[in-house]
Design an enzyme around this catalytic site. Structure first.
Site, PDB file in Angstrom:
ATOM      1  N   ARG A 258     -13.102 -19.610   3.820  1.00 37.04           N
ATOM      2  CA  ARG A 258     -13.458 -18.844   5.024  1.00 37.04           C
ATOM      3  C   ARG A 258     -14.676 -17.962   4.756  1.00 37.04           C
ATOM      4  NH1 ARG A 258      -9.019 -14.961   7.704  1.00 37.04           N
ATOM      5  NH2 ARG A 258      -9.697 -13.461   6.149  1.00 37.04           N
TER       6      ARG A 258
ATOM      7  N   LYS B 275      -2.887 -16.467  10.765  1.00 39.61           N
ATOM      8  CA  LYS B 275      -2.452 -15.685  11.930  1.00 39.61           C
ATOM      9  C   LYS B 275      -3.496 -15.738  13.047  1.00 39.61           C
ATOM     10  CE  LYS B 275      -1.931 -11.819   9.557  1.00 39.61           C
ATOM     11  NZ  LYS B 275      -2.297 -12.213   8.180  1.00 39.61           N
TER      12      LYS B 275
ATOM     13  N   ARG C 260     -17.061 -12.919   5.909  1.00 37.36           N
ATOM     14  CA  ARG C 260     -16.387 -11.620   5.897  1.00 37.36           C
ATOM     15  C   ARG C 260     -16.535 -10.968   4.532  1.00 37.36           C
ATOM     16  NH1 ARG C 260     -10.419 -11.521   8.531  1.00 37.36           N
ATOM     17  NH2 ARG C 260     -10.101  -9.993   6.871  1.00 37.36           N
TER      18      ARG C 260
ATOM     19  N   ARG D  59       1.963  -3.582   9.052  1.00 38.24           N
ATOM     20  CA  ARG D  59       1.697  -3.939   7.655  1.00 38.24           C
ATOM     21  C   ARG D  59       2.410  -3.002   6.679  1.00 38.24           C
ATOM     22  NH1 ARG D  59      -3.480  -6.717   8.762  1.00 38.24           N
ATOM     23  NH2 ARG D  59      -4.262  -7.693   6.874  1.00 38.24           N
TER      24      ARG D  59
ATOM     25  N   ARG E 160      -6.084  -7.336  -1.678  1.00 37.15           N
ATOM     26  CA  ARG E 160      -5.352  -7.517  -0.416  1.00 37.15           C
ATOM     27  C   ARG E 160      -3.977  -8.131  -0.671  1.00 37.15           C
ATOM     28  NH1 ARG E 160      -9.706 -10.790   2.526  1.00 37.15           N
ATOM     29  NH2 ARG E 160      -8.303 -10.920   4.302  1.00 37.15           N
TER      30      ARG E 160
HETATM   31  P1  AMP Z   1      -7.039  -8.639   8.833  1.00 40.71           P
HETATM   32  O1  AMP Z   1      -8.147  -9.072   9.727  1.00 40.71           O
HETATM   33  O2  AMP Z   1      -5.720  -8.587   9.532  1.00 40.71           O
HETATM   34  O3  AMP Z   1      -6.988  -9.443   7.552  1.00 40.71           O
HETATM   35  O4  AMP Z   1      -7.350  -7.132   8.400  1.00 40.71           O
HETATM   36  C1  AMP Z   1      -8.510  -6.814   7.652  1.00 40.71           C
HETATM   37  C2  AMP Z   1      -8.351  -5.439   7.030  1.00 40.71           C
HETATM   38  O5  AMP Z   1      -8.204  -4.446   8.068  1.00 40.71           O
HETATM   39  C3  AMP Z   1      -7.126  -5.244   6.136  1.00 40.71           C
HETATM   40  O6  AMP Z   1      -7.331  -5.693   4.824  1.00 40.71           O
HETATM   41  C4  AMP Z   1      -6.929  -3.727   6.212  1.00 40.71           C
HETATM   42  O7  AMP Z   1      -7.856  -3.042   5.400  1.00 40.71           O
HETATM   43  C5  AMP Z   1      -7.287  -3.429   7.670  1.00 40.71           C
HETATM   44  N1  AMP Z   1      -6.086  -3.527   8.534  1.00 40.71           N
HETATM   45  C6  AMP Z   1      -5.844  -4.440   9.516  1.00 40.71           C
HETATM   46  N2  AMP Z   1      -4.651  -4.241  10.084  1.00 40.71           N
HETATM   47  C7  AMP Z   1      -4.101  -3.180   9.440  1.00 40.71           C
HETATM   48  C8  AMP Z   1      -2.855  -2.503   9.542  1.00 40.71           C
HETATM   49  N3  AMP Z   1      -1.922  -2.881  10.425  1.00 40.71           N
HETATM   50  N4  AMP Z   1      -2.644  -1.451   8.707  1.00 40.71           N
HETATM   51  C9  AMP Z   1      -3.567  -1.043   7.815  1.00 40.71           C
HETATM   52  N5  AMP Z   1      -4.748  -1.644   7.654  1.00 40.71           N
HETATM   53  C10 AMP Z   1      -5.031  -2.705   8.452  1.00 40.71           C
END
Ligand code: AMP
Length: 189
Positions: A127, A14, A133, A88, A144
């Protein structure tokens, strides 16, 4: 005004695809994960609240995330939107619908990057070596995926029922090749 949700499991591409397509289209772009990481880096109240949850691989509360999105959309109303990592949960999707309706922006459209789980795991572990990260370790990645299956997969069903859900192959080909297909879809939305 277009409201595009770039959808997919962790590691589906994404962020990578967002960066490529933003060179072509003028989107107001928000990645909820990126915002949370920058809050953590800056040591804010929100960052402190979110850090442990993110490092466990769980989801931050709907109310925090929806508040973040609402103010972003209100600030950028008038522009096409690209949402990365949101919604999400079905609760978040319903809240988004309410915000879009309130602002007369029309419906959200979802484009999914479909990738098999074993490939996602390989990508995320790779990654981890490049970006470092904290949540890209095997145990957290598994959680996740678990959160995705338990809470996020239902978001796909929600939009499939409403209409406006398109899935493309996010697995085979280079990021550039995948972006060609994505751009084709976006040009029709
Ligand atoms: P991402 O960078 O999109 O993989 O997000 C990293 C982490 O941020 C996720 O594993 C969640 O813990 C938190 N996070 C990001 N977006 C959301 C969302 N829309 N709802 C809840 N938690 C989120």
């Amino acid at each position: 005004m277009r409201n595009i949700i770039l959808f997919g499991a962790p590691g589906a591409g994404k962020g990578t695809q967002s960066a490529i397509i933003r060179e072509k289209f003028d989107f107001a772009y928000i990645s909820t994960g990126e915002i949370l990481r920058s809050e953590i880096k800056n040591g804010t109240q929100l960052g402190k609240q979110a850090e442990e949850i993110i490092n466990r691989g769980e989801l931050v509360s709907d109310s925090i995330i929806v508040g973040m999105i609402q103010s972003f959309i209100e600030k950028n109303n008038g522009k096409d939107l690209l949402l990365d990592g949101f919604p999400r949960t079905v609760k978040q999707a319903e809240a988004l619908d309410g915000i879009l309706k309130e602002l007369n922006r029309g419906e959200a459209k979802v484009v999914e990057l479909a990738v098999d789980k074993d490939v996602l795991m390989q990508r995320l572990l790779k990654r981890a070596e490049i970006e470092g990260r904290k949540d890209d370790n095997e145990q957290t990645i598994r959680e996740r995926f678990n959160q995705y299956d338990k809470k996020t997969a239902a978001v796909a069903d929600y939009y499939k029922q409403k209409g406006g859900y398109i899935s493309i192959d996010g697995q085979n080909g280079t990021p550039e090749q995948i972006s060609v297909k994505l751009i084709e879809v976006l040009e029709k939305l």
